[in-house]
Design a protein around this motif. Structure first.
Motif, PDB file in Angstrom:
ATOM      1  N   GLY A   1       0.617  -1.242   0.014  1.00 23.20           N
ATOM      2  CA  GLY A   1      -0.064  -0.032  -0.071  1.00 23.20           C
ATOM      3  C   GLY A   1       0.894   1.116  -0.139  1.00 23.20           C
ATOM      4  N   HIS A   2       2.090   1.111   0.147  1.00 28.13           N
ATOM      5  CA  HIS A   2       2.963   2.392   0.061  1.00 28.13           C
ATOM      6  C   HIS A   2       2.954   2.990  -1.072  1.00 28.13           C
ATOM      7  CE1 HIS A   2       4.128   1.897   4.016  1.00 28.13           C
ATOM      8  NE2 HIS A   2       5.073   1.123   3.753  1.00 28.13           N
ATOM      9  N   THR A   3       2.930   4.348  -0.975  1.00 30.44           N
ATOM     10  CA  THR A   3       3.465   5.288  -2.353  1.00 30.44           C
ATOM     11  C   THR A   3       4.744   5.817  -2.089  1.00 30.44           C
ATOM     12  OG1 THR A   3       2.112   7.213  -1.397  1.00 30.44           O
ATOM     13  CG2 THR A   3       0.930   5.773  -2.508  1.00 30.44           C
ATOM     14  N   LEU A   4       5.252   6.331  -3.107  1.00 23.38           N
ATOM     15  CA  LEU A   4       6.685   7.016  -2.839  1.00 23.38           C
ATOM     16  C   LEU A   4       6.577   8.261  -1.941  1.00 23.38           C
ATOM     17  CD1 LEU A   4       9.468   6.963  -3.993  1.00 23.38           C
ATOM     18  CD2 LEU A   4       8.833   8.679  -5.737  1.00 23.38           C
ATOM     19  N   GLY A   5       5.491   8.985  -1.729  1.00 22.00           N
ATOM     20  CA  GLY A   5       5.299  10.060  -0.774  1.00 22.00           C
ATOM     21  C   GLY A   5       5.413   9.384   0.656  1.00 22.00           C
ATOM     22  N   SER A   6       5.179   8.232   1.038  1.00 17.15           N
ATOM     23  CA  SER A   6       4.757   7.662   2.142  1.00 17.15           C
ATOM     24  C   SER A   6       6.197   7.031   2.628  1.00 17.15           C
ATOM     25  CB  SER A   6       3.930   6.569   2.430  1.00 17.15           C
ATOM     26  OG  SER A   6       4.349   5.445   1.514  1.00 17.15           O
ATOM     27  N   ILE A   7       7.173   6.819   1.760  1.00 16.91           N
ATOM     28  CA  ILE A   7       8.472   6.606   2.463  1.00 16.91           C
ATOM     29  C   ILE A   7       9.271   7.727   2.970  1.00 16.91           C
ATOM     30  CG2 ILE A   7      10.726   5.301   1.447  1.00 16.91           C
ATOM     31  CD1 ILE A   7       9.137   3.788  -0.656  1.00 16.91           C
ATOM     32  N   HIS A   8       9.780   7.394   4.318  1.00 15.48           N
ATOM     33  CA  HIS A   8      10.494   8.361   5.111  1.00 15.48           C
ATOM     34  C   HIS A   8      11.883   8.199   5.107  1.00 15.48           C
ATOM     35  CE1 HIS A   8       6.462   9.280   7.044  1.00 15.48           C
ATOM     36  NE2 HIS A   8       6.523   9.985   6.089  1.00 15.48           N
ATOM     37  N   ASP A   9      12.441   7.313   4.455  1.00 19.47           N
ATOM     38  CA  ASP A   9      13.893   6.846   4.337  1.00 19.47           C
ATOM     39  C   ASP A   9      14.352   6.967   3.273  1.00 19.47           C
ATOM     40  OD1 ASP A   9      12.571   4.556   3.617  1.00 19.47           O
ATOM     41  OD2 ASP A   9      13.654   3.284   5.030  1.00 19.47           O
ATOM     42  N   LEU A  10      14.164   7.836   2.225  1.00 16.91           N
ATOM     43  CA  LEU A  10      14.767   8.009   1.029  1.00 16.91           C
ATOM     44  C   LEU A  10      16.221   8.493   1.281  1.00 16.91           C
ATOM     45  CD1 LEU A  10      12.173   9.545  -1.111  1.00 16.91           C
ATOM     46  CD2 LEU A  10      13.007   7.194  -1.174  1.00 16.91           C
ATOM     47  N   ALA A  11      16.264   9.192   2.245  1.00 18.55           N
ATOM     48  CA  ALA A  11      17.707   9.643   2.980  1.00 18.55           C
ATOM     49  C   ALA A  11      17.807   9.530   4.490  1.00 18.55           C
ATOM     50  CB  ALA A  11      17.945  11.171   2.507  1.00 18.55           C
ATOM     51  N   GLY A  12      18.893   9.465   5.139  1.00 22.22           N
ATOM     52  CA  GLY A  12      18.491   9.261   6.371  1.00 22.22           C
ATOM     53  C   GLY A  12      20.158   9.017   7.107  1.00 22.22           C
ATOM     54  N   MET A  13      20.150   8.857   8.137  1.00 18.32           N
ATOM     55  CA  MET A  13      21.533   8.930   9.083  1.00 18.32           C
ATOM     56  C   MET A  13      21.155   7.698  10.218  1.00 18.32           C
ATOM     57  SD  MET A  13      23.902  11.612  10.637  1.00 18.32           S
ATOM     58  CE  MET A  13      23.152  12.023  12.063  1.00 18.32           C
ATOM     59  N   ARG A  14      21.884   6.975  10.358  1.00 19.32           N
ATOM     60  CA  ARG A  14      21.739   5.813  11.494  1.00 19.32           C
ATOM     61  C   ARG A  14      22.938   6.154  12.537  1.00 19.32           C
ATOM     62  NH1 ARG A  14      21.345  -0.425  10.321  1.00 19.32           N
ATOM     63  NH2 ARG A  14      19.865   0.539   9.114  1.00 19.32           N
ATOM     64  N   LEU A  15      22.103   6.273  13.784  1.00 14.57           N
ATOM     65  CA  LEU A  15      23.094   6.625  15.049  1.00 14.57           C
ATOM     66  C   LEU A  15      23.020   5.308  15.951  1.00 14.57           C
ATOM     67  CD1 LEU A  15      22.032  10.144  16.012  1.00 14.57           C
ATOM     68  CD2 LEU A  15      23.792   9.518  14.627  1.00 14.57           C
ATOM     69  N   VAL A  16      23.942   4.673  15.913  1.00 16.21           N
ATOM     70  CA  VAL A  16      24.106   3.696  17.034  1.00 16.21           C
ATOM     71  C   VAL A  16      24.386   4.201  18.383  1.00 16.21           C
ATOM     72  CG1 VAL A  16      25.122   1.356  17.583  1.00 16.21           C
ATOM     73  CG2 VAL A  16      24.806   2.030  15.382  1.00 16.21           C
ATOM     74  N   VAL A  17      23.527   4.045  19.252  1.00 16.22           N
ATOM     75  CA  VAL A  17      23.669   4.479  20.731  1.00 16.22           C
ATOM     76  C   VAL A  17      23.831   3.524  21.927  1.00 16.22           C
ATOM     77  CG1 VAL A  17      22.610   6.279  22.251  1.00 16.22           C
ATOM     78  CG2 VAL A  17      22.315   6.498  20.013  1.00 16.22           C
ATOM     79  N   HIS A  18      24.750   3.680  22.465  1.00 17.97           N
ATOM     80  CA  HIS A  18      25.103   2.588  23.593  1.00 17.97           C
ATOM     81  C   HIS A  18      24.681   3.260  24.895  1.00 17.97           C
ATOM     82  CE1 HIS A  18      27.435  -0.152  20.828  1.00 17.97           C
ATOM     83  NE2 HIS A  18      27.730   1.167  20.316  1.00 17.97           N
ATOM     84  N   GLY A  19      24.082   2.117  25.606  1.00 20.49           N
ATOM     85  CA  GLY A  19      23.717   2.683  27.055  1.00 20.49           C
ATOM     86  C   GLY A  19      22.384   2.623  27.304  1.00 20.49           C
ATOM     87  N   GLY A  20      21.773   1.943  26.458  1.00 19.22           N
ATOM     88  CA  GLY A  20      20.215   1.541  26.909  1.00 19.22           C
ATOM     89  C   GLY A  20      19.316   2.749  26.403  1.00 19.22           C
ATOM     90  N   ARG A  21      18.040   2.168  26.616  1.00 19.84           N
ATOM     91  CA  ARG A  21      16.827   3.005  26.067  1.00 19.84           C
ATOM     92  C   ARG A  21      16.983   4.463  26.693  1.00 19.84           C
ATOM     93  NH1 ARG A  21      11.600  -0.426  25.183  1.00 19.84           N
ATOM     94  NH2 ARG A  21      12.557  -2.173  23.816  1.00 19.84           N
TER      95      ARG A  21
END
Length: 84
Positions: A16-36
């Motif tokens: 059911g997705h459309t191109l406009g519903s995709i929010h991760d065309l660009a992004g950045m991943r941060l790996v955070v240690h130390g728990g929630r």
């Protein structure tokens, strides 16, 4: 950045997705240690960096209810109105 092939694959996989519903065309991943708590603190900091944009940042928390085993905390920001 996603390429055309990975975008098409995601659209097919999520019927059911459309191109406009995709929010991760660009992004950045941060790996955070130390728990929630630390993850929440970093997400709050990222959100504050983009708080003055036309659209306010949005938080999607998939840590407690993962989708297909995928657990993450997403902060969707909208620089110049585009979701990242």
């Amino acid at each position: 950045m996603k390429n055309a092939g990975t975008i098409i694959e995601k659209l097919r996989r999520n019927g059911g997705h459309t191109l406009g519903s995709i929010h991760d065309l660009a992004g950045m991943r941060l790996v955070v240690h130390g728990g929630r708590g630390e993850q929440d603190r970093v997400a709050d900091q990222v959100g504050r960096l983009f708080a003055d944009e036309v659209r306010r940042p949005r938080l999607i928390d998939r840590r407690q209810h993962p989708i297909q085993g995928y657990r993450a905390l997403h902060v969707i920001v909208y620089p110049d109105g585009y979701p990242i």
